[in-house]
Write a protein that holds these residues in place. Structure first.
Motif, PDB file in Angstrom:
ATOM      1  N   VAL A 114      10.658  25.770  -8.660  1.00 56.05           N
ATOM      2  CA  VAL A 114      10.273  26.824  -7.711  1.00 56.05           C
ATOM      3  C   VAL A 114       8.865  26.637  -7.141  1.00 56.05           C
ATOM      4  O   VAL A 114       8.428  27.428  -6.309  1.00 56.05           O
ATOM      5  N   LEU A 115       8.151  25.571  -7.568  1.00 55.44           N
ATOM      6  CA  LEU A 115       6.808  25.329  -7.063  1.00 55.44           C
ATOM      7  C   LEU A 115       6.777  24.144  -6.104  1.00 55.44           C
ATOM      8  O   LEU A 115       7.579  23.228  -6.213  1.00 55.44           O
ATOM      9  N   GLN A 116       5.834  24.168  -5.188  1.00 51.59           N
ATOM     10  CA  GLN A 116       5.626  23.076  -4.250  1.00 51.59           C
ATOM     11  C   GLN A 116       4.271  22.430  -4.531  1.00 51.59           C
ATOM     12  O   GLN A 116       3.288  23.123  -4.799  1.00 51.59           O
ATOM     13  N   VAL A 117       4.232  21.103  -4.462  1.00 52.09           N
ATOM     14  CA  VAL A 117       2.996  20.363  -4.707  1.00 52.09           C
ATOM     15  C   VAL A 117       2.400  19.924  -3.373  1.00 52.09           C
ATOM     16  O   VAL A 117       3.096  19.373  -2.526  1.00 52.09           O
ATOM     17  N   GLU A 118       1.114  20.173  -3.219  1.00 53.32           N
ATOM     18  CA  GLU A 118       0.404  19.808  -1.993  1.00 53.32           C
ATOM     19  C   GLU A 118      -0.357  18.501  -2.218  1.00 53.32           C
ATOM     20  O   GLU A 118      -1.068  18.348  -3.219  1.00 53.32           O
ATOM     21  N   ARG A 119      -0.212  17.566  -1.306  1.00 49.93           N
ATOM     22  CA  ARG A 119      -0.968  16.316  -1.359  1.00 49.93           C
ATOM     23  C   ARG A 119      -2.312  16.521  -0.670  1.00 49.93           C
ATOM     24  O   ARG A 119      -2.368  16.863   0.510  1.00 49.93           O
ATOM     25  N   LEU A 120      -3.403  16.259  -1.395  1.00 47.55           N
ATOM     26  CA  LEU A 120      -4.737  16.521  -0.876  1.00 47.55           C
ATOM     27  C   LEU A 120      -5.369  15.300  -0.213  1.00 47.55           C
ATOM     28  O   LEU A 120      -6.390  15.427   0.467  1.00 47.55           O
ATOM     29  N   GLY A 121      -4.810  14.126  -0.434  1.00 49.89           N
ATOM     30  CA  GLY A 121      -5.361  12.932   0.191  1.00 49.89           C
ATOM     31  C   GLY A 121      -5.452  11.786  -0.796  1.00 49.89           C
ATOM     32  O   GLY A 121      -5.440  11.977  -2.012  1.00 49.89           O
ATOM     33  N   GLU A 122      -5.529  10.560  -0.254  1.00 51.03           N
ATOM     34  CA  GLU A 122      -5.632   9.384  -1.107  1.00 51.03           C
ATOM     35  C   GLU A 122      -6.627   8.407  -0.503  1.00 51.03           C
ATOM     36  O   GLU A 122      -6.943   8.469   0.695  1.00 51.03           O
ATOM     37  N   GLU A 123      -7.123   7.524  -1.341  1.00 53.33           N
ATOM     38  CA  GLU A 123      -8.097   6.515  -0.909  1.00 53.33           C
ATOM     39  C   GLU A 123      -7.828   5.223  -1.660  1.00 53.33           C
ATOM     40  O   GLU A 123      -7.624   5.234  -2.881  1.00 53.33           O
ATOM     41  N   VAL A 124      -7.820   4.121  -0.943  1.00 55.97           N
ATOM     42  CA  VAL A 124      -7.652   2.807  -1.564  1.00 55.97           C
ATOM     43  C   VAL A 124      -9.034   2.226  -1.818  1.00 55.97           C
ATOM     44  O   VAL A 124      -9.877   2.156  -0.898  1.00 55.97           O
ATOM     45  N   ARG A 125      -9.294   1.815  -3.065  1.00 56.17           N
ATOM     46  CA  ARG A 125     -10.602   1.297  -3.439  1.00 56.17           C
ATOM     47  C   ARG A 125     -10.459  -0.044  -4.150  1.00 56.17           C
ATOM     48  O   ARG A 125      -9.411  -0.370  -4.704  1.00 56.17           O
ATOM     49  N   LEU A 126     -11.562  -0.779  -4.167  1.00 53.15           N
ATOM     50  CA  LEU A 126     -11.643  -2.003  -4.954  1.00 53.15           C
ATOM     51  C   LEU A 126     -12.379  -1.660  -6.240  1.00 53.15           C
ATOM     52  O   LEU A 126     -13.588  -1.414  -6.234  1.00 53.15           O
ATOM     53  N   ARG A 136       0.832  -1.210   0.000  1.00 56.81           N
ATOM     54  CA  ARG A 136       0.000   0.000   0.000  1.00 56.81           C
ATOM     55  C   ARG A 136       0.865   1.258   0.000  1.00 56.81           C
ATOM     56  O   ARG A 136       0.592   2.200  -0.754  1.00 56.81           O
ATOM     57  N   SER A 137       1.891   1.297   0.853  1.00 58.38           N
ATOM     58  CA  SER A 137       2.719   2.502   0.948  1.00 58.38           C
ATOM     59  C   SER A 137       3.432   2.780  -0.364  1.00 58.38           C
ATOM     60  O   SER A 137       3.555   3.936  -0.790  1.00 58.38           O
ATOM     61  N   GLU A 138       3.889   1.732  -1.036  1.00 56.80           N
ATOM     62  CA  GLU A 138       4.575   1.906  -2.314  1.00 56.80           C
ATOM     63  C   GLU A 138       3.602   2.405  -3.371  1.00 56.80           C
ATOM     64  O   GLU A 138       3.929   3.281  -4.191  1.00 56.80           O
ATOM     65  N   ALA A 139       2.383   1.861  -3.371  1.00 53.70           N
ATOM     66  CA  ALA A 139       1.375   2.281  -4.339  1.00 53.70           C
ATOM     67  C   ALA A 139       1.008   3.750  -4.144  1.00 53.70           C
ATOM     68  O   ALA A 139       0.818   4.487  -5.118  1.00 53.70           O
ATOM     69  N   VAL A 140       0.915   4.184  -2.885  1.00 54.01           N
ATOM     70  CA  VAL A 140       0.612   5.590  -2.601  1.00 54.01           C
ATOM     71  C   VAL A 140       1.731   6.487  -3.138  1.00 54.01           C
ATOM     72  O   VAL A 140       1.478   7.527  -3.749  1.00 54.01           O
ATOM     73  N   ARG A 141       2.972   6.107  -2.926  1.00 60.64           N
ATOM     74  CA  ARG A 141       4.110   6.896  -3.428  1.00 60.64           C
ATOM     75  C   ARG A 141       4.089   6.980  -4.951  1.00 60.64           C
ATOM     76  O   ARG A 141       4.332   8.041  -5.539  1.00 60.64           O
ATOM     77  N   MET A 142       3.799   5.849  -5.609  1.00 59.19           N
ATOM     78  CA  MET A 142       3.735   5.842  -7.072  1.00 59.19           C
ATOM     79  C   MET A 142       2.611   6.742  -7.568  1.00 59.19           C
ATOM     80  O   MET A 142       2.767   7.484  -8.547  1.00 59.19           O
ATOM     81  N   CYS A 143       1.471   6.677  -6.894  1.00 56.68           N
ATOM     82  CA  CYS A 143       0.323   7.489  -7.289  1.00 56.68           C
ATOM     83  C   CYS A 143       0.647   8.979  -7.191  1.00 56.68           C
ATOM     84  O   CYS A 143       0.413   9.745  -8.126  1.00 56.68           O
ATOM     85  N   TYR A 144       1.215   9.382  -6.065  1.00 53.74           N
ATOM     86  CA  TYR A 144       1.529  10.802  -5.875  1.00 53.74           C
ATOM     87  C   TYR A 144       2.644  11.266  -6.810  1.00 53.74           C
ATOM     88  O   TYR A 144       2.659  12.420  -7.250  1.00 53.74           O
ATOM     89  N   ALA A 145       3.592  10.386  -7.122  1.00 53.39           N
ATOM     90  CA  ALA A 145       4.672  10.763  -8.034  1.00 53.39           C
ATOM     91  C   ALA A 145       4.103  11.143  -9.394  1.00 53.39           C
ATOM     92  O   ALA A 145       4.516  12.137 -10.014  1.00 53.39           O
ATOM     93  N   GLU A 146       3.140  10.370  -9.876  1.00 54.67           N
ATOM     94  CA  GLU A 146       2.547  10.668 -11.180  1.00 54.67           C
ATOM     95  C   GLU A 146       1.617  11.879 -11.111  1.00 54.67           C
ATOM     96  O   GLU A 146       1.598  12.716 -12.021  1.00 54.67           O
ATOM     97  N   ALA A 147       0.851  12.004 -10.025  1.00 53.14           N
ATOM     98  CA  ALA A 147      -0.023  13.170  -9.874  1.00 53.14           C
ATOM     99  C   ALA A 147       0.801  14.456  -9.800  1.00 53.14           C
ATOM    100  O   ALA A 147       0.436  15.482 -10.387  1.00 53.14           O
ATOM    101  N   GLU A 148       1.919  14.405  -9.084  1.00 49.68           N
ATOM    102  CA  GLU A 148       2.807  15.566  -8.987  1.00 49.68           C
ATOM    103  C   GLU A 148       3.379  15.921 -10.352  1.00 49.68           C
ATOM    104  O   GLU A 148       3.423  17.094 -10.734  1.00 49.68           O
ATOM    105  N   ARG A 149       3.816  14.900 -11.091  1.00 52.35           N
ATOM    106  CA  ARG A 149       4.384  15.156 -12.417  1.00 52.35           C
ATOM    107  C   ARG A 149       3.375  15.859 -13.311  1.00 52.35           C
ATOM    108  O   ARG A 149       3.698  16.840 -13.989  1.00 52.35           O
ATOM    109  N   ARG A 150       2.146  15.376 -13.314  1.00 47.02           N
ATOM    110  CA  ARG A 150       1.126  15.955 -14.186  1.00 47.02           C
ATOM    111  C   ARG A 150       0.756  17.376 -13.765  1.00 47.02           C
ATOM    112  O   ARG A 150       0.548  18.255 -14.614  1.00 47.02           O
ATOM    113  N   ALA A 151       0.693  17.623 -12.444  1.00 48.68           N
ATOM    114  CA  ALA A 151       0.372  18.969 -11.969  1.00 48.68           C
ATOM    115  C   ALA A 151       1.462  19.962 -12.366  1.00 48.68           C
ATOM    116  O   ALA A 151       1.182  21.073 -12.836  1.00 48.68           O
TER     117      ALA A 151
END
Length: 304
Positions: free
Chosen positions: A92-104, A46-61
């Motif tokens: 020069v920008l900072q990305v804010e994490r808004l939250g995550e949810e694990v779903r089926l 789970r922790s690895e999946a969360v890191r992967m998810c945020y890495a891609e969300a940050e890249r896109r933002a």
């Protein structure tokens, strides 16, 4: 006053000034929100999946912020290439994490995460102009930016296709499909599982980002400390006692005088015969004078 006290005090002063300015600039802020969906593989924790998810969300933002700022730099008078605008905007920008949810989702577990970038357009333009005016910082950030982008690509190739942008985002941009991950033994790292490859890629990306952030922080602190602390007539030893060792050094001999130029952040201290003669933003090549001198256009000097 010690070097640490000087640098820390100046840094705190600029934080307070920035906070005050923010109160008057809310109306000019831009917001980008991105949602990404990462499907867990059989070996993903789970922790690895969360890191992967945020890495891609940050890249896109950050990519969307870079696209937006690239359009704004067209009206500004500083020569930055498109890839430099993207890279320096991200720096020069900072990305804010808004939250995550694990779903089926059907038969698969997935992580849904949301990230947000909020910024003031003029502040980012000012930062880009500052970088553009300082060749040493521009080169240093350009090199680290290429390393970050390479690491981001590796992580992105391992991430599942992105989900839709979050409702209410101010700006959106289409995202290219993510290339599938090659099975281990068919283009992947020999002997490494998918999980191990992801951990390695994430660790590399996070390490390089910390290195880039340190470049920006150190440059800002040294530059502002130099503006306040360096005075005409100071010796190289006195400057080093306050600011530490210089990041670069140039020497020259002319008309019986010894010239030494030492760089701290985005400032050059020019010494003649062991005494500070001028403080300048960048060196200029001039005929027989070479690079290390106090001649040239007034725009390149803090004082002389």
């Amino acid at each position: 006053m010690t070097r640490y006290q000087l640098v820390t005090g100046i840094a705190c002063m600029f934080v307070l000034l920035s906070a005050t300015a923010d109160a008057f600039a809310d109306a000019d802020r831009k917001t980008i929100e991105v949602e990404h969906v990462y499907q867990l593989g059989d070996s993903d924790s789970r922790s690895e999946a969360v890191r992967m998810c945020y890495a891609e969300a940050e890249r896109r933002a950050l990519e969307q912020a870079g696209v937006y700022m690239e359009s704004r730099t067209e009206i500004s008078n500083f020569a930055l290439k498109k890839d430099e605008v993207f890279s320096f905007t991200a720096a020069v920008l900072q990305v804010e994490r808004l939250g995550e949810e694990v779903r089926l989702d059907g038969q698969h577990m997935s992580v849904h995460c949301r990230s947000r970038v909020t910024f003031n357009e003029q502040e980012v333009l000012d930062s880009l102009a500052y970088i553009a005016r300082n060749p040493a910082l521009r080169n240093e950030l350009g090199e680290s930016g290429r390393e970050v982008e390479s690491a981001r690509r590796k992580v992105s190739e391992m991430a599942s296709p992105a989900g839709p942008s979050a409702d209410g985002s101010e700006m959106r941009a289409p995202v290219a499909p993510v290339a599938p991950v090659a099975p281990v033994g068919q283009g992947g790292s020999a002997g490494l599982s998918r999980s191990a490859e992801q951990e390695k890629a994430l660790g590399s990306l996070e390490s390089i980002k910390r290195k880039r952030d340190e470049i920006v922080r150190r440059n800002r602190e040294l530059t502002e400390a130099g503006r306040v602390a360096v005075a005409r007539g100071m010796t190289p030893g006195e400057v080093r006692e306050m600011l530490g060792n210089p990041q670069a050094r140039r020497t020259a001999e002319r008309a019986g005088h010894a010239y030494v130029c030492e760089r701290y952040g985005s400032l050059w201290v020019v010494f003649r015969d062991e005494a500070a003669l001028c403080l300048r933003r960048q060196l200029e090549q001039r005929g027989i004078e070479g690079l290390c001198h106090c001649a040239g256009s007034a725009d390149s000097f803090v004082w002389r």
